[in-house]
Every structure is written in structure tokens, then in C-alpha cells.
Write an enzyme that holds these catalytic residues in place. Structure first.
Site, PDB file in Angstrom:
ATOM      1  N   ASP A   1       0.847  -1.188   0.000  1.00 42.01           N
ATOM      2  CA  ASP A   1       0.000   0.000   0.000  1.00 42.01           C
ATOM      3  C   ASP A   1       0.885   1.240   0.000  1.00 42.01           C
ATOM      4  O   ASP A   1       1.578   1.516   0.983  1.00 42.01           O
ATOM      5  CB  ASP A   1      -0.906  -0.008   1.228  1.00 42.01           C
ATOM      6  CG  ASP A   1      -1.927   1.116   1.211  1.00 42.01           C
ATOM      7  OD1 ASP A   1      -1.874   1.966   0.296  1.00 42.01           O
ATOM      8  OD2 ASP A   1      -2.782   1.159   2.116  1.00 42.01           O
TER       9      ASP A   1
ATOM     10  N   ASP B   1      -1.699   6.182  -6.306  1.00 42.37           N
ATOM     11  CA  ASP B   1      -2.114   5.255  -5.258  1.00 42.37           C
ATOM     12  C   ASP B   1      -2.276   3.842  -5.809  1.00 42.37           C
ATOM     13  O   ASP B   1      -3.035   3.622  -6.750  1.00 42.37           O
ATOM     14  CB  ASP B   1      -3.430   5.734  -4.636  1.00 42.37           C
ATOM     15  CG  ASP B   1      -3.873   4.871  -3.476  1.00 42.37           C
ATOM     16  OD1 ASP B   1      -3.011   4.478  -2.659  1.00 42.37           O
ATOM     17  OD2 ASP B   1      -5.075   4.577  -3.371  1.00 42.37           O
TER      18      ASP B   1
END
Length: 470
Positions: free
Chosen positions: A147, A350
């Protein structure tokens, strides 16, 4: 024929050929049949049979796996079911980012009801891409979600007061010779955000909550991690004794954010604050890769500036300045993508978000330009968050205009067709894979990143694209 006439004829022929080539270069083919065929997953081996010796041989490098490769039930589901689940995870992810980055102002994304409540240990958990890493001494291999928007490294730990189901045995710190609890007086503990953190019996505690309702709580420790052939000692990790709702069988999370407690931040000088990744292209059956160090910085990449947000230093912002369709830059002002002095707006890269989000007005200009250049393709009804879809059933290939991101400094990233026109089912419905956002924040999602070699040079403040596909 007179020589002058012949020369004039050849001159005009050259102009026409050059013009045709220039026009052709602004369009590309999408192989519809091949893309639809790739939506049909073959049954995969269970994670237990993906052995550690399959790890990359190169130092500081490991394979990246998509959740569909890890999940034993993914292949049994049709593409539309998996697609819908991916969008519902995406809605929660975006709502979480906007809630965080807009100073905790309330936010409700359109069609948020499309999502469902988090159910611990089920296929509906978060996490799109995972790596397999050894934890402890001797190493116990675990799947961990990567992440780029998170700063904490953590795994579920025994004794487990509350844990979700994971593919591998839960890590038991008492079986590791290298496990050391972090004291509350440690400088490592001081690096944690004080809100929601504390002390218990002299040991540093941590707590992380995620936007989809998941959380992890436990104690902070120093532990040895094994990344491919590389052993990294005294890495600060969270040992989670109370965990809820995540990760499709993964044991925890490998935070790759820009903060000091992320895995990248902790490696620091060992890797020059540099890492690179290739998100595997959907349906290829191959693995992607994650690599740390300056060797992950390829020659010939298109380097674009990172933009630091002092209010949210963990996120990777890029200096996007415009959008293009069919080789033409659109009349969209750079102000749409600018990060304000108050830390609002901007463009975040992201890995956890699937679909790229753009401010509504910018999105509408972008979408309309694409629609204007695809009038030859039959339209279909919108699907979920996508308002621009096409019925390509029966087509072998279609010709579509190029789609490009323009960055400050003059660099242009032109996307492969598969990264912006994606199948919503397995019978030929394809959708323009962007969505509007009422917020000023833009997010470049993983669908647009797939198959592109991406490098982050944190020390010098750049993100690189290419030069090769992966």
C-alpha cells in the site's frame, strides 16, 4: 512524365504519407477478443503451493501477486462478479482517502451504497496486490498487501484475541529468535502518531484504522524481514493482536508510503529512498515485481516531479498539468490539478485505488473528447461508477484514440488502450476507466498503472514511467 511533375507528385505523396502516419499514431488498437478471453481466470494453486523458492533471485526484489492469484475462490467467480467486487472496494478506498486528505470533512461518494459491510476474513476484504515476505528468525513466510498510501508495516500475531482468517499460519513471536518488543521510551515509539497510540506494561502499542472499517491493534516490535534473498534486521513492525476485516487471506500490510515508519522510510540509506514496481497486467497470468534500491531506477524513464504535501507527507503526489485525447492536449487548466497551500487538491499516485478519479469538470471535458472520437463504436449503458461504456460484442479489435497524461516539465505518459478501456463483463461491455470526483483531489489508480514500469525516487523527488512495459 516530366521530372518536375514527378518530383511534385512525390512531394505531395510524402506529405500525405506523413500526415496519415501522424494521424495513425494518435490511435491504437484494442484487442477485444483477447481482453475478454483474459477475464476468464483459470483455477490457480492455493497459496500453500506457491513456494518460497519462486521468489525473485535478484537482491532487493520480490514478486507481486494480484489478489485473484492468491484467492482460491476467485477463479470460480465470473468476471462481472469480480469486477463489481473490485469497484466496491474502490469506492471504500476513495472515500477513505478523501476523508483523510480533506481534513476529515464528511464525504459520501456517489453510489456508495454499491459497497457492503466489511466481513472478516472473506473474499470482500481489501488489498489488490501482495508480496510474500519472511517474518522472524527462522523466517515464516506470509502474504502481505502492499500500500503506497500507508506508513505502517504489520502482521497478525499470536496470541490472537481477534483475528480474521489468513492463508498462512498466524505469526507467533515466541518462535522467533529476532523478535524484540519496543519500549515506550524508545525513539522508534516516538515516531508514531500520538493519537490512538499508547503504552501497555512498558511496551509501545500501535493502532491503525482503515476507511473500509478494518483495523489492526497491537504492540510495536523490532523484527527481521526476509525479502527475496535480502535479510533486513530490526525492522519496526506492528504485531497485531486485534485485527478486523482485511486482506483476502493476507497476514498484514507492507506500507510503502513516504513517512519514516513505512518500509521505504525505514530502509532509508540502504536503498537510497528508491523503489520501483510493476503491477501485473490483468489476465496475463504473470507476476509483477517490487524492487528496492537505486537499481530500480531505469535509464530512459520519463521522470516527473513529486510534489510534497506537508499536511500529508506520506502520500506520493505528482505534478500533473493536463490531459490529452487523440494526440491533442485538452483545454483543461492546470489549476484543476494543483496542490493548494492548505494541502488540498493535487494528484495522488495510489496502488490501492483502482479507478483514476478526476475533478468533475475536468473529467467531463476529458470524457466528452473521448466520446467525440469514438462515435464509430456502439454505446452501452453505464455500469456502476462508469458513465461511458461501449458494446464491443462481436468485435475482434477496435481502433481507439490515445489517452495521455501531461506533466509539469513537459513529460507525457500515453496509456496503453487496455489501461483505459476495460471489460465490465465477459460478453463485450467495455467502459472508459475514469470517474468524476466532487472533490478537488485527483487520484491516479492502479488500472492506469498496470503494465507500466513505475519508479519512485524519494531522495530526489521524482516518479519515473517506463521506458519498458512489464
Amino acid at each position: 512524365m516530366d521530372n518536375n511533375v514527378l518530383l511534385l507528385f512525390l512531394f505531395f505523396l510524402l506529405i500525405l504519407t506523413s500526415s496519415a502516419a501522424a494521424t495513425t499514431s494518435h490511435f491504437q488498437d484494442l484487442n477485444v477478443e483477447e481482453t475478454i478471453a483474459a477475464t476468464k481466470l483459470k483455477p490457480t494453486q492455493t497459496p500453500k503451493h506457491l513456494q518460497e523458492e519462486e521468489q525473485e533471485e535478484e537482491k532487493w526484489k520480490v514478486k507481486l501477486f494480484h489478489r485473484d492469484k492468491i484467492s482460491s475462490n476467485a477463479a470460480a467467480k465470473d468476471h462481472q462478479t469480480r469486477f463489481n467486487a473490485r469497484i466496491q472496494r474502490d469506492l471504500k478506498r476513495v472515500a477513505s482517502l478523501l476523508h483523510c486528505l480533506n481534513h476529515n470533512r464528511s464525504y459520501s461518494e456517489p453510489e456508495a451504497a454499491f459497497g457492503s459491510d466489511v466481513v472478516s476474513g472473506t473474499e470482500e476484504g481489501s488489498g489488490e496486490y501482495m508480496v510474500r515476505i519472511g517474518v522472524g528468525s527462522p523466517p515464516v513466510y506470509q502474504y502481505m498487501v502492499i500500500d503506497s498510501g500507508s506508513d505502517v508495516v504489520w502482521v497478525q500475531c499470536e496470541p490472537c484475541d481477534k483475528c480474521y482468517n489468513q492463508s498462512d499460519p498466524i505469526f507467533n513471536p515466541t518462535h522467533s529468535a529476532s523478535y524484540t518488543g519496543v519500549s515506550c521510551s524508545s525513539s522508534v515509539c516516538d515516531q508514531l502518531d500520538t493519537a490512538g497510540w499508547g503504552c501497555h506494561e512498558g511496551r509501545c502499542r500501535y493502532e491503525v484504522s482503515y476507511g473500509d472499517g478494518s483495523y489492526t491493534k497491537g504492540t510495536l516490535a523490532l523484527e527481521t524481514l526476509t525479502l527475496g534473498r535480502t535479510v533486513i534486521r530490526k525492522t519496526a513492525i506492528g504485531c497485531g493482536h486485534w485485527n478486523q476485516g482485511m486482506f483476502v487471506g493476507a497476514a498484514g500490510l507492507l506500507g510503502l508510503g513516504a513517512g519514516p515508519m513505512s518500509f521505504v522510510g525505514q530502509l532509508g540509506g540502504q536503498t537510497g529512498e528508491a523503489f520501483g514496481y510493476c503491477l501485473l497486467t490483468r489476465g496475463t497470468g504473470t507476476s509483477g515485481s517490487l524492487q528496492f534500491g537505486r537499481q530500480a531506477m531505469p535509464l530512459g524513464a520519463a521522470w516527473v516531479p513529486l510534489v510534497r504535501n506537508p499536511f500529508f507527507p506520506s502520500f506520493y503526489y505528482v505534478a500533473l498539468s493536463g490531459l490529452g485525447v487523440g494526440g491533442l492536449r485538452l483545454n483543461i487548466t492546470e489549476d484543476f490539478f494543483r496542490l493548494s497551500d492548505l494541502g488540498e487538491g493535487g494528484v495522488v499516485m495510489d496502488t490501492g485505488t483502482a479507478v483514476t478519479r478526476l475533478p468533475t469538470l475536468a473529467y467531463e471535458v476529458f470524457r466528452d473528447a473521448f466520446v467525440d472520437q469514438t462515435t464509430n463504436l456502439p454505446r452501452a449503458s453505464g455500469v456502476s461508477i462508469f458513465d461511458t461504456c461501449y458494446d464491443l460484442n462481436g468485435f475482434v479489435t477496435v481502433r481507439v484514440p490515445t489517452v495521455s497524461f501531461y506533466f509539469s516539465g513537459g513529460q507525457i505518459l500515453t496509456l496503453p488502450a487496455r489501461n483505459f478501456l476495460i471489460p465490465a463483463d465477459d460478453v463485450g461491455t467495455f467502459c472508459f476507466a475514469f470517474a468524476p470526483s466532487p472533490s478537488g483531489l485527483s487520484i491516479i489508480g492502479n488500472i492506469q498503472q498496470e503494465g507500466i514500469q513505475i519508479s519512485v525516487d524519494g531522495a530526489n523527488g521524482f516518479v519515473g514511467f517506463g521506458p519498458n512495459v512489464c
